[in-house]
Design an enzyme around this catalytic site. Structure first.
Site, PDB file in Angstrom:
ATOM      1  N   ARG A  59      -6.509   6.529  -2.691  1.00 12.80           N
ATOM      2  CA  ARG A  59      -5.852   5.759  -3.757  1.00 12.80           C
ATOM      3  C   ARG A  59      -5.948   6.509  -5.071  1.00 12.80           C
ATOM      4  NH1 ARG A  59      -2.644   2.599  -1.098  1.00 12.80           N
ATOM      5  NH2 ARG A  59      -3.709   1.799   0.703  1.00 12.80           N
ATOM      6  N   ASN A  66      -1.501  -3.653  -4.390  1.00 13.03           N
ATOM      7  CA  ASN A  66      -2.847  -3.974  -4.880  1.00 13.03           C
ATOM      8  C   ASN A  66      -3.389  -5.235  -4.213  1.00 13.03           C
ATOM      9  OD1 ASN A  66      -3.066  -1.745  -6.497  1.00 13.03           O
ATOM     10  ND2 ASN A  66      -2.681  -2.821  -8.409  1.00 13.03           N
ATOM     11  N   GLU A 114       3.726  -1.760  -6.559  1.00 15.80           N
ATOM     12  CA  GLU A 114       2.329  -1.546  -6.972  1.00 15.80           C
ATOM     13  C   GLU A 114       1.551  -2.857  -6.973  1.00 15.80           C
ATOM     14  OE1 GLU A 114       0.701   1.237  -7.428  1.00 15.80           O
ATOM     15  OE2 GLU A 114       2.423   2.559  -7.215  1.00 15.80           O
TER      16      GLU A 114
END
Length: 143
Positions: free
Chosen positions: A106, A52, A48
């Site tokens: 997303r 990002n 994650e």
């Protein structure tokens, strides 16, 4: 803070490097003899954080992502993922579940997932200068 081992990786913000980062951290953490659940949580949190950076920090070009892992006392894995990208203008809003600037594809759950899978979580960002995610996970001691 004292550590017993560490690694530092630096790589371009290409989507193919997300799997590399996740695997590298898992291999590094293996020396701590984590459970499969702990290892899965760590891999997910790193995935994650790196995703990002790729999607949000450098939306229109390649940049550099730095990943640092350390083994601290009391069986704690310390992970920092940093970029020098666009930064986050409103951290409070970004930490809210379902908030995203990445479009309809997303989910807006990356920060929530990282925070829930780690023992401690902190994020610092400055617009135009980048973001640093600092995560720690205390692993069970196996007998």
């Amino acid at each position: 803070m004292k550590f017993t081992n560490y690694m530092i990786l630096e790589f371009p913000s290409k989507s193919t490097n997300e799997a590399f980062a996740r695997s590298a951290v898992a291999c590094f953490a293996a020396q701590m003899d984590p459970t499969l659940e702990e290892l899965g949580d760590i891999r997910t949190a790193v995935s994650e954080a790196v995703t990002n950076c790729i999607v949000h920090a450098y939306p229109n070009d390649l940049g550099v992502i730095t990943l640092r892992c350390r083994i601290l006392k009391d069986n704690v894995l310390d992970i920092v993922v940093k970029d020098k990208g666009v930064g986050i203008p409103d951290l409070e809003q970004a930490r809210k579940p379902m908030f995203t600037t990445g479009g309809a594809e997303r989910s807006g759950m990356g920060i929530t997932i990282m925070e829930s899978f780690m023992t401690s979580f902190d994020i610092a960002s400055e617009p135009g200068k980048g973001t640093a995610v600092h995560m720690r996970r205390r692993l069970q001691r196996r007998q």
